[in-house]
Design a protein around this motif. Structure first.
Motif, PDB file in Angstrom:
ATOM      1  N   GLU A 267     -10.349   3.415 -18.637  1.00 32.68           N
ATOM      2  CA  GLU A 267      -9.211   2.653 -18.124  1.00 32.68           C
ATOM      3  C   GLU A 267      -8.307   3.550 -17.285  1.00 32.68           C
ATOM      4  O   GLU A 267      -7.795   3.142 -16.236  1.00 32.68           O
ATOM      5  CB  GLU A 267      -8.421   2.036 -19.274  1.00 32.68           C
ATOM      6  N   GLY A 268      -8.127   4.788 -17.734  1.00 34.21           N
ATOM      7  CA  GLY A 268      -7.315   5.721 -16.971  1.00 34.21           C
ATOM      8  C   GLY A 268      -7.905   6.018 -15.607  1.00 34.21           C
ATOM      9  O   GLY A 268      -7.182   6.205 -14.627  1.00 34.21           O
ATOM     10  N   LYS A 269      -9.234   6.067 -15.506  1.00 33.80           N
ATOM     11  CA  LYS A 269      -9.884   6.326 -14.225  1.00 33.80           C
ATOM     12  C   LYS A 269      -9.727   5.146 -13.271  1.00 33.80           C
ATOM     13  O   LYS A 269      -9.693   5.320 -12.057  1.00 33.80           O
ATOM     14  CB  LYS A 269     -11.372   6.612 -14.436  1.00 33.80           C
ATOM     15  N   ARG A 270      -9.631   3.940 -13.813  1.00 30.09           N
ATOM     16  CA  ARG A 270      -9.546   2.748 -12.966  1.00 30.09           C
ATOM     17  C   ARG A 270      -8.178   2.590 -12.325  1.00 30.09           C
ATOM     18  O   ARG A 270      -8.044   2.036 -11.250  1.00 30.09           O
ATOM     19  CB  ARG A 270      -9.873   1.505 -13.798  1.00 30.09           C
ATOM     20  N   ARG A 271      -7.146   3.079 -13.010  1.00 34.27           N
ATOM     21  CA  ARG A 271      -5.788   2.901 -12.491  1.00 34.27           C
ATOM     22  C   ARG A 271      -5.509   3.886 -11.366  1.00 34.27           C
ATOM     23  O   ARG A 271      -5.907   5.032 -11.420  1.00 34.27           O
ATOM     24  CB  ARG A 271      -4.779   3.122 -13.618  1.00 34.27           C
ATOM     25  N   ARG A 272      -4.804   3.434 -10.365  1.00 31.18           N
ATOM     26  CA  ARG A 272      -4.396   4.328  -9.278  1.00 31.18           C
ATOM     27  C   ARG A 272      -3.310   5.253  -9.792  1.00 31.18           C
ATOM     28  O   ARG A 272      -2.329   4.820 -10.382  1.00 31.18           O
ATOM     29  CB  ARG A 272      -3.861   3.521  -8.095  1.00 31.18           C
ATOM     30  N   SER A 273      -3.464   6.520  -9.559  1.00 29.40           N
ATOM     31  CA  SER A 273      -2.486   7.501 -10.024  1.00 29.40           C
ATOM     32  C   SER A 273      -1.485   7.818  -8.926  1.00 29.40           C
ATOM     33  O   SER A 273      -1.857   8.074  -7.790  1.00 29.40           O
ATOM     34  CB  SER A 273      -3.208   8.792 -10.452  1.00 29.40           C
ATOM     35  N   LEU A 274      -0.196   7.816  -9.282  1.00 30.81           N
ATOM     36  CA  LEU A 274       0.834   8.187  -8.306  1.00 30.81           C
ATOM     37  C   LEU A 274       0.758   9.671  -7.968  1.00 30.81           C
ATOM     38  O   LEU A 274       1.312  10.117  -6.967  1.00 30.81           O
ATOM     39  CB  LEU A 274       2.222   7.863  -8.873  1.00 30.81           C
ATOM     40  N   LEU A 275       0.062  10.427  -8.791  1.00 31.71           N
ATOM     41  CA  LEU A 275      -0.092  11.857  -8.549  1.00 31.71           C
ATOM     42  C   LEU A 275      -1.492  12.179  -8.063  1.00 31.71           C
ATOM     43  O   LEU A 275      -1.957  13.300  -8.179  1.00 31.71           O
ATOM     44  CB  LEU A 275       0.205  12.647  -9.838  1.00 31.71           C
ATOM     45  N   ALA A 276      -2.202  11.191  -7.539  1.00 32.41           N
ATOM     46  CA  ALA A 276      -3.580  11.413  -7.092  1.00 32.41           C
ATOM     47  C   ALA A 276      -3.623  12.482  -6.027  1.00 32.41           C
ATOM     48  O   ALA A 276      -2.791  12.523  -5.139  1.00 32.41           O
ATOM     49  CB  ALA A 276      -4.152  10.107  -6.528  1.00 32.41           C
ATOM     50  N   THR A 277      -4.624  13.348  -6.151  1.00 30.76           N
ATOM     51  CA  THR A 277      -4.782  14.429  -5.175  1.00 30.76           C
ATOM     52  C   THR A 277      -5.917  14.160  -4.213  1.00 30.76           C
ATOM     53  O   THR A 277      -6.030  14.819  -3.192  1.00 30.76           O
ATOM     54  CB  THR A 277      -5.040  15.760  -5.879  1.00 30.76           C
ATOM     55  N   GLY A 278      -6.762  13.190  -4.531  1.00 28.80           N
ATOM     56  CA  GLY A 278      -7.868  12.884  -3.635  1.00 28.80           C
ATOM     57  C   GLY A 278      -7.381  12.090  -2.436  1.00 28.80           C
ATOM     58  O   GLY A 278      -6.553  11.189  -2.549  1.00 28.80           O
ATOM     59  N   VAL A 279      -7.894  12.405  -1.248  1.00 25.83           N
ATOM     60  CA  VAL A 279      -7.461  11.702  -0.036  1.00 25.83           C
ATOM     61  C   VAL A 279      -7.752  10.216  -0.143  1.00 25.83           C
ATOM     62  O   VAL A 279      -6.972   9.371   0.312  1.00 25.83           O
ATOM     63  CB  VAL A 279      -8.176  12.309   1.190  1.00 25.83           C
ATOM     64  N   SER A 280      -8.871   9.871  -0.780  1.00 25.00           N
ATOM     65  CA  SER A 280      -9.246   8.461  -0.867  1.00 25.00           C
ATOM     66  C   SER A 280      -8.280   7.673  -1.728  1.00 25.00           C
ATOM     67  O   SER A 280      -8.220   6.456  -1.645  1.00 25.00           O
ATOM     68  CB  SER A 280     -10.669   8.333  -1.427  1.00 25.00           C
ATOM     69  N   ASP A 281      -7.507   8.372  -2.609  1.00 22.87           N
ATOM     70  CA  ASP A 281      -6.577   7.687  -3.502  1.00 22.87           C
ATOM     71  C   ASP A 281      -5.208   7.479  -2.880  1.00 22.87           C
ATOM     72  O   ASP A 281      -4.350   6.819  -3.456  1.00 22.87           O
ATOM     73  CB  ASP A 281      -6.416   8.487  -4.804  1.00 22.87           C
ATOM     74  N   LEU A 282      -4.950   8.084  -1.731  1.00 26.96           N
ATOM     75  CA  LEU A 282      -3.636   7.994  -1.105  1.00 26.96           C
ATOM     76  C   LEU A 282      -3.621   6.965   0.016  1.00 26.96           C
ATOM     77  O   LEU A 282      -4.601   6.829   0.757  1.00 26.96           O
ATOM     78  CB  LEU A 282      -3.249   9.364  -0.529  1.00 26.96           C
ATOM     79  N   PRO A 283      -2.502   6.213   0.189  1.00 28.37           N
ATOM     80  CA  PRO A 283      -2.415   5.276   1.313  1.00 28.37           C
ATOM     81  C   PRO A 283      -2.341   6.025   2.628  1.00 28.37           C
ATOM     82  O   PRO A 283      -1.787   7.125   2.704  1.00 28.37           O
ATOM     83  CB  PRO A 283      -1.117   4.510   1.025  1.00 28.37           C
ATOM     84  N   THR A 284      -2.877   5.418   3.681  1.00 29.64           N
ATOM     85  CA  THR A 284      -2.824   6.045   4.999  1.00 29.64           C
ATOM     86  C   THR A 284      -1.430   5.876   5.593  1.00 29.64           C
ATOM     87  O   THR A 284      -0.611   5.091   5.111  1.00 29.64           O
ATOM     88  CB  THR A 284      -3.853   5.415   5.935  1.00 29.64           C
ATOM     89  N   ALA A 285      -1.175   6.619   6.700  1.00 23.93           N
ATOM     90  CA  ALA A 285       0.123   6.503   7.376  1.00 23.93           C
ATOM     91  C   ALA A 285       0.344   5.083   7.887  1.00 23.93           C
ATOM     92  O   ALA A 285       1.467   4.554   7.824  1.00 23.93           O
ATOM     93  CB  ALA A 285       0.179   7.501   8.528  1.00 23.93           C
ATOM     94  N   ASP A 286      -0.702   4.453   8.394  1.00 20.61           N
ATOM     95  CA  ASP A 286      -0.587   3.075   8.877  1.00 20.61           C
ATOM     96  C   ASP A 286      -0.232   2.126   7.743  1.00 20.61           C
ATOM     97  O   ASP A 286       0.582   1.197   7.917  1.00 20.61           O
ATOM     98  CB  ASP A 286      -1.896   2.635   9.535  1.00 20.61           C
ATOM     99  N   GLU A 287      -0.845   2.333   6.561  1.00 22.38           N
ATOM    100  CA  GLU A 287      -0.555   1.463   5.418  1.00 22.38           C
ATOM    101  C   GLU A 287       0.896   1.637   4.972  1.00 22.38           C
ATOM    102  O   GLU A 287       1.584   0.666   4.651  1.00 22.38           O
ATOM    103  CB  GLU A 287      -1.514   1.780   4.268  1.00 22.38           C
ATOM    104  N   ILE A 288       1.357   2.899   4.939  1.00 19.71           N
ATOM    105  CA  ILE A 288       2.754   3.149   4.563  1.00 19.71           C
ATOM    106  C   ILE A 288       3.703   2.496   5.561  1.00 19.71           C
ATOM    107  O   ILE A 288       4.690   1.850   5.203  1.00 19.71           O
ATOM    108  CB  ILE A 288       3.024   4.669   4.486  1.00 19.71           C
ATOM    109  N   GLY A 289       3.399   2.647   6.881  1.00 16.27           N
ATOM    110  CA  GLY A 289       4.243   2.052   7.913  1.00 16.27           C
ATOM    111  C   GLY A 289       4.288   0.538   7.812  1.00 16.27           C
ATOM    112  O   GLY A 289       5.357  -0.080   7.945  1.00 16.27           O
ATOM    113  N   ALA A 290       3.119  -0.084   7.569  1.00 18.51           N
ATOM    114  CA  ALA A 290       3.070  -1.538   7.468  1.00 18.51           C
ATOM    115  C   ALA A 290       3.888  -2.035   6.279  1.00 18.51           C
ATOM    116  O   ALA A 290       4.601  -3.039   6.361  1.00 18.51           O
ATOM    117  CB  ALA A 290       1.614  -1.993   7.342  1.00 18.51           C
ATOM    118  N   GLN A 291       3.785  -1.297   5.132  1.00 15.90           N
ATOM    119  CA  GLN A 291       4.542  -1.699   3.954  1.00 15.90           C
ATOM    120  C   GLN A 291       6.047  -1.542   4.200  1.00 15.90           C
ATOM    121  O   GLN A 291       6.849  -2.368   3.766  1.00 15.90           O
ATOM    122  CB  GLN A 291       4.102  -0.850   2.757  1.00 15.90           C
TER     123      GLN A 291
END
Length: 327
Positions: A267-291
């Motif tokens: 279950e812990g692996k399924r949840r998105r971590s706010l401290l994720a270090t993997g690039v795939s786990d982080l929102p892109t600049a475009d996603e941040i801008g759109a939000q």
């Protein structure tokens, strides 16, 4: 080092030119094979696929007989048989007729470097391009959940999508691990699969682990290795384990505790971590801008709908609640 070629002997009826195969599967018994995962997998392959021995190793040079005494049979007043150990290289045909090589037998006790070089000589002689090792390792996991696998390779591109369970650890070595290390140093492709076996079944035959091992091999090599009979054995194996656990309250508690631990981890692996270090786990600049744009637009619409004279507490220029002019 003495000549590694003296450690093995090609079968006299074999023409090396007719024995070429691109894949070598290695499963050596001895130090570590929890659940007999590698042993059951290779046993299944040799029982269900057409094969022949193409080379044998000099076990008298490699084994410590006093450390692992071979079995002998005594009947009444005489010795009748000797279970002589054998370290053999087989040429096997998969279900589609594709040949591959299978190295099985006891792990050498002595002369690891010489043995590894001997295996590499055979690989060069028979045009092997990829080496795959399989075995089981004991882990604190329940038998009632899908089995995990630790994959490793001389080139990470061979692994595909795979989550690493371990960081940097030191463990006792093995001949198969040394073979993979030396192949990597020589620029050759090799990978291995360590199936996670429940620690309480490490000393037993656990067919589910063998099924996972062969599925991993098939996925990595494209070899067609049917596992129907092995899967049926695994089903009976699970039923026996379930019956034994049901008869022991202590065993049931252990399994239930491991299930909770496993489920929490997954279950812990399924949840998105706010401290994720993997690039795939982080929102892109475009996603941040759109939000952010969506947030501003919603805020502006909220302001437009606000009645005249309404106060937005806490905004610049407004008095915050609980504070006076003299504060």
């Amino acid at each position: 080092m003495r000549d590694p070629a003296d450690l093995f002997r090609l079968e006299t009826d074999c023409d090396p030119g007719d024995l070429h195969a691109s894949v070598l599967l290695v499963a050596l018994g001895g130090f570590l094979d929890a659940g007999n995962a590698g042993g059951l997998a290779t046993q299944h392959v040799l029982q269900t696929r057409e094969h022949r021995v193409v080379a044998s190793f000099d076990v008298d040079e490699l084994l410590d007989y006093r450390g692992r005494r071979p079995m002998m049979t005594f009947e009444r007043d005489r010795w009748t048989s000797y279970d002589d150990p054998a370290l053999l290289l087989h040429r096997v045909l998969d279900a589609d007729g594709t040949p591959f090589l299978l190295l099985t037998g006891p792990e050498p006790d002595y002369q690891w470097e010489r043995f590894v070089e001997a295996v590499q000589q055979l690989m060069r002689l028979l045009d092997v391009e990829l080496t795959v090792t399989v075995h089981g390792i004991p882990m604190a996991v329940p038998h009632t959940r899908p089995l995990g696998v630790t994959a490793h390779a001389t080139d990470t591109s061979l692994l595909g999508e795979h989550d690493a369970v371990f960081g940097s650890v030191q463990v006792p070595g093995s001949a198969a691990a040394l073979l993979e290390l030396r192949l990597g140093e020589a620029g050759r492709d090799a990978l291995g699969y360590a199936v996670h076996v429940p620690h309480y079944l490490a000393q037993s035959d656990f067919a589910d682990a063998a099924v996972v091992a062969l599925e991993s091999v098939s996925g990595a090599t494209g070899l067609h290795l049917p596992i129907d009979e092995l899967a049926a054995t695994a089903g009976l194996n699970r039923a026996e384990i379930a019956a034994e656990v049901a008869d022991s309250e202590e065993a049931a508690e252990v399994v239930e505790g491991l299930e909770r631990q496993y489920d929490t981890f997954i279950e812990g692996k399924r949840r998105r971590s706010l401290l994720a270090t993997g690039v795939s786990d982080l929102p892109t600049a475009d996603e941040i801008g759109a939000q952010f744009e969506a947030f501003l637009q919603a805020h502006e619409e909220d302001e437009a709908d606000r009645p005249d004279g309404a106060v937005d507490e806490g905004r610049d220029g407004d008095e915050a609640p609980g504070r006076g002019e003299d504060d």
